[in-house]
Motif scaffolding. Structure first.
Motif, PDB file in Angstrom:
ATOM      1  N   ALA A 195       0.832  -1.206   0.000  1.00 16.49           N
ATOM      2  CA  ALA A 195       0.000   0.000   0.000  1.00 16.49           C
ATOM      3  C   ALA A 195       0.869   1.259   0.000  1.00 16.49           C
ATOM      4  CB  ALA A 195      -0.933  -0.002   1.203  1.00 16.49           C
ATOM      5  N   ALA A 196       1.946   1.246   0.770  1.00 14.26           N
ATOM      6  CA  ALA A 196       2.832   2.410   0.831  1.00 14.26           C
ATOM      7  C   ALA A 196       3.485   2.668  -0.523  1.00 14.26           C
ATOM      8  CB  ALA A 196       3.903   2.212   1.902  1.00 14.26           C
ATOM      9  N   VAL A 197       3.986   1.624  -1.158  1.00 18.17           N
ATOM     10  CA  VAL A 197       4.644   1.779  -2.459  1.00 18.17           C
ATOM     11  C   VAL A 197       3.655   2.258  -3.515  1.00 18.17           C
ATOM     12  CG1 VAL A 197       5.742   0.499  -4.354  1.00 18.17           C
ATOM     13  CG2 VAL A 197       6.501   0.146  -1.997  1.00 18.17           C
ATOM     14  N   SER A 198       2.459   1.689  -3.520  1.00 19.27           N
ATOM     15  CA  SER A 198       1.478   2.072  -4.543  1.00 19.27           C
ATOM     16  C   SER A 198       1.015   3.516  -4.388  1.00 19.27           C
ATOM     17  CB  SER A 198       0.280   1.123  -4.525  1.00 19.27           C
ATOM     18  OG  SER A 198      -0.478   1.307  -3.354  1.00 19.27           O
ATOM     19  N   SER A 215       3.136   5.904  -3.091  1.00 12.48           N
ATOM     20  CA  SER A 215       4.369   6.700  -2.991  1.00 12.48           C
ATOM     21  C   SER A 215       4.546   7.292  -1.592  1.00 12.48           C
ATOM     22  CB  SER A 215       4.401   7.805  -4.049  1.00 12.48           C
ATOM     23  OG  SER A 215       4.372   7.255  -5.334  1.00 12.48           O
ATOM     24  N   VAL A 216       4.258   6.487  -0.576  1.00 11.53           N
ATOM     25  CA  VAL A 216       4.392   6.905   0.812  1.00 11.53           C
ATOM     26  C   VAL A 216       5.577   6.157   1.418  1.00 11.53           C
ATOM     27  CG1 VAL A 216       3.270   6.859   3.082  1.00 11.53           C
ATOM     28  CG2 VAL A 216       1.919   7.322   1.036  1.00 11.53           C
ATOM     29  N   PRO A 217       6.500   6.862   2.081  1.00  3.03           N
ATOM     30  CA  PRO A 217       7.608   6.165   2.727  1.00  3.03           C
ATOM     31  C   PRO A 217       7.101   5.199   3.801  1.00  3.03           C
ATOM     32  CG  PRO A 217       7.987   8.528   2.692  1.00  3.03           C
ATOM     33  CD  PRO A 217       6.578   8.308   2.257  1.00  3.03           C
ATOM     34  N   CYS A 218       7.775   4.086   3.927  1.00  2.00           N
ATOM     35  CA  CYS A 218       7.415   3.087   4.934  1.00  2.00           C
ATOM     36  C   CYS A 218       8.684   2.763   5.726  1.00  2.00           C
ATOM     37  CB  CYS A 218       6.848   1.844   4.258  1.00  2.00           C
ATOM     38  SG  CYS A 218       6.338   0.569   5.406  1.00  2.00           S
ATOM     39  N   LEU A 219       8.809   3.358   6.901  1.00  6.48           N
ATOM     40  CA  LEU A 219       9.983   3.170   7.743  1.00  6.48           C
ATOM     41  C   LEU A 219       9.599   2.260   8.904  1.00  6.48           C
ATOM     42  CD1 LEU A 219      11.026   6.910   7.804  1.00  6.48           C
ATOM     43  CD2 LEU A 219      11.851   5.127   6.280  1.00  6.48           C
ATOM     44  N   THR A 220      10.382   1.218   9.123  1.00 11.96           N
ATOM     45  CA  THR A 220      10.001   0.229  10.131  1.00 11.96           C
ATOM     46  C   THR A 220      10.937   0.178  11.325  1.00 11.96           C
ATOM     47  OG1 THR A 220      11.186  -1.495   8.937  1.00 11.96           O
ATOM     48  CG2 THR A 220       8.852  -1.226   8.420  1.00 11.96           C
TER      49      THR A 220
END
Length: 65
Positions: free
Chosen positions: A18-21, A23-28
């Motif tokens: 969902a983040a990639v689609s 264009s949202v950064p996803c930091l874990t």
């Protein structure tokens, strides 16, 4: 960030997809967040550059002394 079982792993896949689609950064990790903040700060203050790992290590060592 190690999920147990298939549910957590599936959730992680869904979140990253969902983040990639969108264009949202996803930091874990906190370390990834800190690196992102440092990068944004460097962009805002014109401090972006390229240097070797050895040059970076020299600067860190000099800052500690």
């Amino acid at each position: 960030n190690t999920p147990y079982g298939t549910g957590g792993r599936l959730d992680g896949y869904e979140i990253r997809t969902a983040a990639v689609s969108r264009s949202v950064p996803c930091l874990t990790t906190v370390q990834a967040l800190a690196a992102a903040v440092q990068g944004i700060d460097a962009l805002n203050h014109g401090g972006v550059g390229v240097r070797s790992l050895q040059e970076h290590a020299e600067q860190l060592t000099a800052a500690r002394d």
